[in-house]
Enzyme design. Sequence first.
Site, short mmCIF file in Angstrom:
data_model
loop_
_atom_site.label_atom_id
_atom_site.label_comp_id
_atom_site.label_asym_id
_atom_site.label_seq_id
_atom_site.Cartn_x
_atom_site.Cartn_y
_atom_site.Cartn_z
N SER A 157 11.80 49.05 -23.58
CA SER A 157 11.42 48.02 -24.53
C SER A 157 12.38 48.03 -25.71
O SER A 157 12.86 49.10 -26.13
CB SER A 157 9.99 48.26 -25.03
OG SER A 157 9.61 47.26 -25.95
N ASP A 162 13.83 51.77 -34.44
CA ASP A 162 13.05 51.68 -35.68
C ASP A 162 11.72 52.42 -35.53
O ASP A 162 10.77 51.89 -34.94
CB ASP A 162 12.79 50.21 -36.01
CG ASP A 162 11.97 50.04 -37.29
OD1 ASP A 162 11.83 51.02 -38.05
OD2 ASP A 162 11.47 48.92 -37.52
N PRO A 163 11.60 53.63 -36.08
CA PRO A 163 10.34 54.38 -35.97
C PRO A 163 9.16 53.63 -36.59
O PRO A 163 8.01 53.88 -36.22
CB PRO A 163 10.63 55.67 -36.74
CG PRO A 163 12.12 55.82 -36.68
CD PRO A 163 12.66 54.42 -36.74
N LYS A 186 9.12 56.54 -25.26
CA LYS A 186 10.00 55.90 -24.29
C LYS A 186 11.44 56.36 -24.50
O LYS A 186 12.18 56.65 -23.55
CB LYS A 186 9.93 54.37 -24.43
CG LYS A 186 8.70 53.70 -23.83
CD LYS A 186 8.75 52.20 -24.03
CE LYS A 186 7.54 51.50 -23.44
NZ LYS A 186 7.53 51.55 -21.96
#
Length: 309
Positions: A157, A162-163, A186
């Site tokens: 995805s 970006d956490p 992921k």
Amino acid sequence: PRWGLCLAALASAGGAAAAPMRVVVTGAGGNTGGHVFRKMLARPELLDPIGIARTAASKEALMSSSGCRDEQVAVLDVASVPGLYMDAAIAAFAGAAALIICTSAKVKPTGGTDEATGRPKMGFPDGQPYNVDWLGQRRQIDGAKASGLRHVVICSSMGGTDPANMLNTFGKVAGGRGGGNILLWKRKAEKYLIESGMKYTIVHPGGLLNEPGGMRPLVVGVDDQLMASVNRAVPREDVAEVLVQSLLNKSFENRSFDLVSAPSAGVAVETNFAALLGELGDASCDYGLGEIPDEAADIKEADLLMYPE
């Protein structure tokens, strides 16, 4: 799609067509994985797919929707006991050359309303990302390597650099200290595949659309740069086609990239998949960006999911 040219490339020096490539497709009972499986069934000269379903009921549904034979679908739960999974995986992967991973934790409404946002509460009632997207995918990669497979493709995805991506906020437990973080887990599995020594292809699609494929120009990028574009979505059928093409074009080997689409042209679009990644040059996603959970975070997550109180 220009896949017919690949048949000639797979022919032996003597002129006879090579045996179809056996490919294992996990998550074949899901939406995207089901598209991948059916696309392969439609190319028997090139591909010999084995679909993996999580339950017997899922296997029956897949056989009904695809018209495949019983021996073309196996039941294998990636969340099963590790030792039992490995034995079953080696048996299911026998004779295969490649694996396409389409398994993923599924976010669903869990009941009630989030007081902070006013939106329905969302979570992962069928399995947290840590268990499905990290441990489950790691088991599949280990099973592929133990079985001698040469190439593993992951459907992942976009947004992993970006956490703070909103998708990471779903499914939190233990007062927000654990659970969720689907893109981080992921990304950990992706890095594990890259470091496995096997050939890999990692595809990061944008938002998934349930509409016919082949009607939109495809756009590729790296490192979530496409997140800033107006069009950040792509039809599932087109994602499935790219996953299949990853095994038919050498330019996809050892690449990690993002995938979206331009607006529909209203007519069928002919995509030259052999040249699709050409605009990227040698660029591939940089796993030094963003955040990947380390061993300490792994242990902490396992503890919090087992003992959330």
